[in-house]
Design a protein around this motif. Structure first.
Motif, PDB file in Angstrom:
ATOM      1  N   UNK A 150      13.564   7.368 -44.623  1.00  0.00           N
ATOM      2  CA  UNK A 150      12.681   7.543 -43.238  1.00  0.00           C
ATOM      3  C   UNK A 150      11.222   7.898 -43.443  1.00  0.00           C
ATOM      4  N   UNK A 151      10.441   7.286 -42.572  1.00  0.00           N
ATOM      5  CA  UNK A 151       9.163   7.589 -42.873  1.00  0.00           C
ATOM      6  C   UNK A 151       8.624   9.004 -42.898  1.00  0.00           C
ATOM      7  N   UNK A 152       7.409   9.313 -43.179  1.00  0.00           N
ATOM      8  CA  UNK A 152       6.845  10.451 -43.437  1.00  0.00           C
ATOM      9  C   UNK A 152       6.574  11.192 -41.876  1.00  0.00           C
ATOM     10  N   UNK A 153       6.279   9.905 -41.014  1.00  0.00           N
ATOM     11  CA  UNK A 153       6.118  10.669 -39.563  1.00  0.00           C
ATOM     12  C   UNK A 153       6.555   9.633 -38.817  1.00  0.00           C
ATOM     13  N   UNK A 154       6.826  10.238 -37.494  1.00  0.00           N
ATOM     14  CA  UNK A 154       7.694   9.652 -36.440  1.00  0.00           C
ATOM     15  C   UNK A 154       6.844   8.629 -35.555  1.00  0.00           C
ATOM     16  N   UNK A 155       7.372   7.444 -35.409  1.00  0.00           N
ATOM     17  CA  UNK A 155       6.637   6.279 -34.624  1.00  0.00           C
ATOM     18  C   UNK A 155       7.566   6.314 -33.482  1.00  0.00           C
ATOM     19  N   UNK A 156       6.900   6.705 -32.149  1.00  0.00           N
ATOM     20  CA  UNK A 156       7.982   6.360 -31.109  1.00  0.00           C
ATOM     21  C   UNK A 156       8.217   5.153 -30.814  1.00  0.00           C
ATOM     22  N   UNK A 157       7.222   4.178 -30.856  1.00  0.00           N
ATOM     23  CA  UNK A 157       7.569   2.811 -30.543  1.00  0.00           C
ATOM     24  C   UNK A 157       8.708   2.140 -31.061  1.00  0.00           C
ATOM     25  N   UNK A 158       8.707   2.380 -32.309  1.00  0.00           N
ATOM     26  CA  UNK A 158       9.718   1.859 -33.311  1.00  0.00           C
ATOM     27  C   UNK A 158      11.226   2.433 -32.949  1.00  0.00           C
ATOM     28  N   UNK A 159      11.205   3.677 -32.585  1.00  0.00           N
ATOM     29  CA  UNK A 159      12.360   4.325 -32.376  1.00  0.00           C
ATOM     30  C   UNK A 159      12.790   3.853 -30.912  1.00  0.00           C
ATOM     31  N   UNK A 160      12.246   3.768 -30.060  1.00  0.00           N
ATOM     32  CA  UNK A 160      12.224   3.581 -28.469  1.00  0.00           C
ATOM     33  C   UNK A 160      12.686   2.142 -28.210  1.00  0.00           C
ATOM     34  N   UNK A 166       7.396  14.771 -33.781  1.00  0.00           N
ATOM     35  CA  UNK A 166       7.147  14.574 -35.256  1.00  0.00           C
ATOM     36  C   UNK A 166       7.624  15.777 -36.112  1.00  0.00           C
ATOM     37  N   UNK A 167       7.791  17.022 -35.416  1.00  0.00           N
ATOM     38  CA  UNK A 167       8.091  18.316 -36.033  1.00  0.00           C
ATOM     39  C   UNK A 167       9.620  17.886 -36.230  1.00  0.00           C
ATOM     40  N   UNK A 168      10.406  17.557 -34.997  1.00  0.00           N
ATOM     41  CA  UNK A 168      11.750  17.457 -34.993  1.00  0.00           C
ATOM     42  C   UNK A 168      12.261  16.424 -36.128  1.00  0.00           C
ATOM     43  N   UNK A 169      11.475  15.345 -36.166  1.00  0.00           N
ATOM     44  CA  UNK A 169      11.718  14.211 -36.994  1.00  0.00           C
ATOM     45  C   UNK A 169      11.556  14.504 -38.453  1.00  0.00           C
ATOM     46  N   UNK A 170      10.530  15.555 -38.757  1.00  0.00           N
ATOM     47  CA  UNK A 170      10.438  16.166 -40.098  1.00  0.00           C
ATOM     48  C   UNK A 170      11.379  17.157 -40.544  1.00  0.00           C
ATOM     49  N   UNK A 189      16.581  11.817 -30.471  1.00  0.00           N
ATOM     50  CA  UNK A 189      17.555  12.298 -30.873  1.00  0.00           C
ATOM     51  C   UNK A 189      18.786  11.409 -31.266  1.00  0.00           C
ATOM     52  N   UNK A 190      18.690  10.222 -30.711  1.00  0.00           N
ATOM     53  CA  UNK A 190      19.811   9.255 -31.204  1.00  0.00           C
ATOM     54  C   UNK A 190      19.293   8.671 -32.437  1.00  0.00           C
ATOM     55  N   UNK A 191      17.985   8.435 -32.677  1.00  0.00           N
ATOM     56  CA  UNK A 191      17.702   7.911 -34.020  1.00  0.00           C
ATOM     57  C   UNK A 191      17.924   9.010 -34.962  1.00  0.00           C
ATOM     58  N   UNK A 192      17.544  10.330 -34.696  1.00  0.00           N
ATOM     59  CA  UNK A 192      17.817  11.388 -35.880  1.00  0.00           C
ATOM     60  C   UNK A 192      19.390  11.344 -36.105  1.00  0.00           C
ATOM     61  N   UNK A 193      20.024  11.285 -34.914  1.00  0.00           N
ATOM     62  CA  UNK A 193      21.517  11.458 -35.192  1.00  0.00           C
ATOM     63  C   UNK A 193      22.133  10.642 -35.790  1.00  0.00           C
ATOM     64  N   UNK A 194      21.553   9.352 -35.881  1.00  0.00           N
ATOM     65  CA  UNK A 194      22.185   8.200 -36.679  1.00  0.00           C
ATOM     66  C   UNK A 194      21.766   8.396 -37.922  1.00  0.00           C
ATOM     67  N   UNK A 195      20.488   9.166 -38.360  1.00  0.00           N
ATOM     68  CA  UNK A 195      20.355   9.237 -39.887  1.00  0.00           C
ATOM     69  C   UNK A 195      21.111  10.569 -40.352  1.00  0.00           C
ATOM     70  N   UNK A 196      21.395  11.687 -39.415  1.00  0.00           N
ATOM     71  CA  UNK A 196      22.105  12.873 -40.083  1.00  0.00           C
ATOM     72  C   UNK A 196      23.593  12.801 -39.867  1.00  0.00           C
ATOM     73  N   UNK A 197      23.961  12.388 -38.680  1.00  0.00           N
ATOM     74  CA  UNK A 197      25.210  12.370 -38.455  1.00  0.00           C
ATOM     75  C   UNK A 197      26.010  10.948 -38.908  1.00  0.00           C
ATOM     76  N   UNK A 198      25.480  10.118 -38.424  1.00  0.00           N
ATOM     77  CA  UNK A 198      25.910   8.719 -38.523  1.00  0.00           C
ATOM     78  C   UNK A 198      27.348   8.448 -38.165  1.00  0.00           C
ATOM     79  N   UNK A 199      27.705   9.148 -37.252  1.00  0.00           N
ATOM     80  CA  UNK A 199      29.055   8.830 -36.671  1.00  0.00           C
ATOM     81  C   UNK A 199      29.006   9.034 -35.363  1.00  0.00           C
ATOM     82  N   UNK A 200      29.201   7.839 -34.370  1.00  0.00           N
ATOM     83  CA  UNK A 200      28.961   7.652 -33.210  1.00  0.00           C
ATOM     84  C   UNK A 200      27.533   7.664 -32.645  1.00  0.00           C
ATOM     85  N   UNK A 201      27.502   7.803 -31.380  1.00  0.00           N
ATOM     86  CA  UNK A 201      26.120   8.011 -30.602  1.00  0.00           C
ATOM     87  C   UNK A 201      26.189   9.419 -30.188  1.00  0.00           C
ATOM     88  N   UNK A 202      25.050  10.055 -30.242  1.00  0.00           N
ATOM     89  CA  UNK A 202      24.720  11.411 -29.572  1.00  0.00           C
ATOM     90  C   UNK A 202      24.935  11.383 -28.102  1.00  0.00           C
TER      91      UNK A 202
END
Length: 865
Positions: free
Chosen positions: A1-11, A573-577, A687-700
């Motif tokens: 994961x990048x050190x900061x959150x880039x909305x465009x890439x995620x969205x 960004x805070x949530x991302x980190x 949250x979907x992006x972060x879910x995929x990183x943390x949970x990796x099971x299905x979609x939030x």
RNA sequence: GGGCGUUUAGCUCAGUUGGCUAGAGCGCUUCCCUUACAAGGAAGAGGUCACUGGUUCGAGUCCGGUAACGCCCA
């Protein structure tokens, strides 16, 4: 994961995945209870503005949460064909080529509009996707598509057969630019300064005269009477006489009519039945002729004699000039009055006698008020109900015919042979009366709102009894801004009750308008409109949504502040980190999608879990009440101020200790995971992006709504926090470097302080703590107290003893104030008698606490010498 | 003219059965680039809750009145 959150890439990546997974279809929860919302359909040729973004953000929060809660949640999307608005847009395009719709003819023009819709209508849908709204595209509808048009025809014919639709000559509001009749609510009244011209009308018999006043002198050309109030003594003798109309020379009667306002102006009014609603009513009662002097182009007709062909405003000047020349003007004064403007194009509307179709609303009103009165449906906030009632009470018949080409053609045919009117869903082959075959369909189309008012059920297949209608109608909530309560909400209720015998929705969630930062209405002409997609590009759709929802206090307008959106992005960004942090301690993909709470949490874990439970419960309760800003505020503060600022920091120490590491890692994973799920309806992409990183099971988006268990917190954390804050403050006030370690001697007779505090104090406040009781010599120390717990800091070599004095004095002064306040309350005998016992007990506790604290502070001060 | 809403920290706003030592974001002051995040952290300053009268043990919160601003309807 990048050190900061880039909305465009995620969205850019998730919407397609959601759609492909079919998560926006209610069928993802096949066994769930149905829950449905229909979207307020935006204009098909328009673009989404920030108001839509707010409106849909609210709906998305509702529907995404319901979906996660296991409901078969349907959010039905679609667009409105928007008669006048759309026709105007296409006409403007044609005008660029120097063409008018008449150059094309009706058929080709309508084809052109369809082509326009095909080309641009999709833009709205892309915009809805861009902001992440989870509508079920498989059920998309358009007010002008086949099924909905059939519903419109069906409703028209039914209402006509029930005598609830009629055709008649009435005064309507005519827009000379749009060339169509308008309904009352499509006219916007603006206060303007005009001139009130007093005109003398001489009695035909030469015995005198009467003076009338008007803001629209040109209409005098069509006067067919002068009216006075029957009780007006001044004109007792005038009634029955006639006057000679200046310029025209027509002899017209003076009539007595109760509709004339007694005491207004001169008391006599000119009567122009063809161009004024009140005058028309007077004419009906006195059998007066109506003479049209202004045509559909707003020019003077032949009946206007020498003024024929002039524009109405030119004619106003010309008539006044001529009257003045001939000596009929008595006076001209400045006058404030309200002037009606077309809500679509701003042109001054012309009241005009015209043959149009109307809905008789009287019989529909009562049944539409009942469900609100008896609570089967409710407005949120409640105060809108009164507005609704009042508006419904004096509702006038609704002019539904429009002289446009873009819209549902009125299903009425006229027989050339016998003048029969045939109203029918299907085109009749022959006259039902004379069997003649020369039939002409009515040229007019229906008001757009005539089809919109059927939206909650026509979109589900009505009048067929489809499975969707069966399952999802009535809908559960309707979310809309207050500005279309009259246009749309009221009419949907009327039609819903009349045709389906059910209120079309239960909760009517009214939100405010998004205003510019300066508090004014956003408008293209003022140039203060903000494009939601510019904001989404700069800050992210999630940030925009979060900011709008944070501000969405029920029913209140929202001034849009870019700072809020920027703050929302920083939260992202805070949530991302926070997730990055969690991933330093838990294996990616190791956190289960649901459950997984630790069996044996450590003290800090139990603390955050107990808070999570409480906050999730509050959040749910607030969302159930549609209190979005409160709900989001709760969750936001829990996430940032408690989870990130405290728990994550405490966890850093806890994971280093093998005894507590496992439970903390597990807790960290599930708490952050639940935050993602709870935030998902607000900020779906991130949250979907972060879910995929943390949970990796299905979609939030398709995950279960969190129900964190009630966990008992053994305590100690709050006291530790208080101690840490106290030390930090001590350090800050004495300007001690963070690198300077502070000694802390803990005196803990009640055994509140726990061994694990030592590591935390070291990490959180650079404190070296010992638990060996108070120092032998208390002098030269300052101390923290909380109940029985005390902690001493030796000042020697750290700070000048004298420098600690002002701190203590300030604390004493503050505590004294609080003590005085509490004592004041308790000193009032009525307080102890009448206030609830727990409030009184609470106050007594405070007094004890403050006294104890004061005593210690004073001792300390004395010890400092 | 009638109805509704708003008036709370420098700015923009929360504050729903009256118990508040009145909150948030931004801005401001001081310190800190500490291995999730400087788009950050820590600590802090800042409010007679528009005015006025009342109800109440107790009012930002309820009631009456006044003022300013805004919206809707006539």
């Amino acid at each position: 994961m990048d050190a900061s959150y880039d909305p465009q890439a995620v969205e850019s990546r998730w919407y397609q995945i959601w759609e492909d997974a079919g998560v926006f279809r209610p069928e993802v929860n096949p066994d769930g209870e149905p829950f449905s919302i229909v979207i307020p359909p935006p204009n098909v040729t328009g673009v989404l503005h920030i108001g839509h973004a707010l409106n849909m953000s609210i709906q998305d929060v509702i529907i995404r949460r319901k979906r996660m809660q296991g409901y078969a949640a349907l959010w039905l999307p679609g667009t409105d064909h928007a008669g006048i608005a759309t026709q105007n847009v296409v006409e403007r395009e044609l005008a660029k080529e120097g063409l008018s719709r008449h150059d094309l003819g009706r058929e080709r023009f309508v084809e052109q509009v369809w082509a326009w819709k095909a080309k641009h209508g999709n833009r709205i849908n892309q915009q809805v996707r861009r902001l992440g709204f989870s509508t079920d595209w498989s059920r998309e509808r358009f007010t002008f598509d086949k099924g909905l048009s059939e519903a419109v025809g069906h409703v028209f014919v039914e209402l006509y057969n029930q005598d609830l639709i009629y055709r008649g000559e009435r005064i309507i509001n005519w827009c000379p630019r749009c060339h169509t009749a308008l309904s009352e609510i499509e006219v916007e009244h603006e206060e303007e300064i005009g001139e009130l011209t007093h005109i003398r009308y001489d009695y035909t018999d030469g015995t005198g005269s009467v003076v009338v006043a008007t803001t629209r002198p040109e209409t005098m050309l069509g006067d067919t009477a002068v009216a006075v109030h029957p009780d007006d003594e001044k004109y007792k003798d005038a009634v029955g006489k006639t006057v000679t109309l200046p310029l025209i020379g027509r002899e017209i009667p003076i009539v007595a009519d109760g509709g004339v306002e007694l005491g207004f102006g001169t008391g006599a009014v000119k009567v122009t039945p063809a161009h004024d609603p009140l005058d028309f009513e007077i004419s009906q009662r006195h059998d007066l002729p109506a003479i049209k002097v202004i045509d559909t182009e707003a020019n003077i007709t032949r009946a206007g004699g020498e003024f024929f062909g002039q524009d109405r405003f030119e004619a106003r000047e010309a008539v006044r000039h001529e009257l003045n020349k001939q000596g009929y003007i008595v006076e001209v004064e400045d006058h404030h009055h309200s002037v009606g403007h077309c809500s679509r194009c701003g042109t001054v509307v012309e009241p005009m006698l015209s043959l149009q179709w109307f809905v008789k609303v009287g019989p529909l009103v009562g049944p539409a008020v009942e469900p609100i009165k008896d609570g089967r449906a409710r407005y949120i906030p409640r105060r809108w109900e009164n507005n609704y009632f009042r508006w419904m009470e004096d509702l006038r018949d609704w002019c539904i015919s429009r002289q446009l080409w873009w819209g549902h053609r009125i299903p009425a045919w006229y027989c050339d042979d016998c003048d029969e009117v045939i109203v029918s869903v299907e085109e009749p082959q022959a006259c039902t009366r004379c069997d003649g075959s020369s039939l002409r369909q009515d040229e007019d189309v229906l008001d757009t709102w005539f089809s919109s008012q059927l939206w909650p059920f026509s979109t589900m297949g009505w009048p067929e009894n489809t499975p969707d209608l069966e399952k999802y109608y009535p809908t559960d909530a309707l979310v809309t801004a207050y500005d279309i309560i009259y246009f749309w909400v009221a009419r949907m209720i009327m039609m819903g009750i009349h045709f389906t015998h059910r209120e079309p929705f239960r909760d009517i969630v009214i939100h405010g308008l998004v205003r510019a930062a300066d508090g004014r209405k956003m408008s293209k002409s003022i140039g203060n409109a903000v494009d939601p997609f510019d904001l989404a590009d700069e800050y992210g759709a999630d940030a925009l949504r979060l900011a709008l929802l944070q501000s969405a206090a029920p029913g209140h307008d929202i001034p849009l502040n870019v700072e809020w959106i920027d703050a929302a992005r920083r939260f992202g960004n805070k949530l991302w980190n926070a997730v990055r942090f969690a991933l330093n301690h838990v294996e990616p993909g190791s956190v289960p999608a649901t459950g997984g709470y630790p069996e044996d949490p450590g003290p800090i874990d139990a603390w955050i879990l107990s808070r999570l439970h409480a906050v999730a419960a509050d959040y749910d309760a607030l969302l159930d009440e549609y209190r979005f800003s409160d709900a989001v505020g709760q969750l936001y503060n829990f996430a940032w101020s408690e989870t990130f600022d405290w728990y994550l920091e405490l966890a850093k120490t806890s994971v280093r200790n093998p005894a507590s590491a496992d439970a903390t890692r597990q807790t960290l994973g599930v708490v952050v995971r639940d935050l993602l799920a709870l935030f998902h309806p607000i900020i779906p992409y991130l949250t979907e992006e972060l879910w995929s990183e943390l949970v990796g099971d299905g979609l939030v988006a398709a995950a279960k709504w969190p129900q964190p268990p009630a966990v008992e917190s053994a305590g100690g954390v709050n006291e530790l926090q208080a101690l840490i804050v106290w030390v930090r403050r001590f350090r800050a006030e004495h300007e001690l470097s963070p690198k300077t370690q502070i000694q802390l001697l803990v005196d803990d007779p009640a055994a509140i302080a726990q061994p694990w505090w030592q590591e935390q104090l070291a990490s959180m406040a650079n404190v070296a703590a010992t638990y060996e009781g108070p120092p032998a010599v208390v002098a030269g120390h300052t101390r923290f107290t909380s109940g029985a717990l005390q902690a001493f800091v030796p000042l020697a070599g750290l700070v000048d003893v004298a420098a600690e004095k002002p701190r203590l004095e300030k604390a004493i002064a503050q505590t004294e104030q609080l003590l005085a306040r509490s004592q004041g309350k308790l000193g009032n005998p009525n307080f102890a008698e009448r206030a609830p016992a727990d409030v009184v007990a609470g106050e007594r506790r405070k007094v004890e606490e403050f006294n104890a604290k004061l005593e210690k502070l004073r001792t300390q001060l004395a010890e400092l010498g």
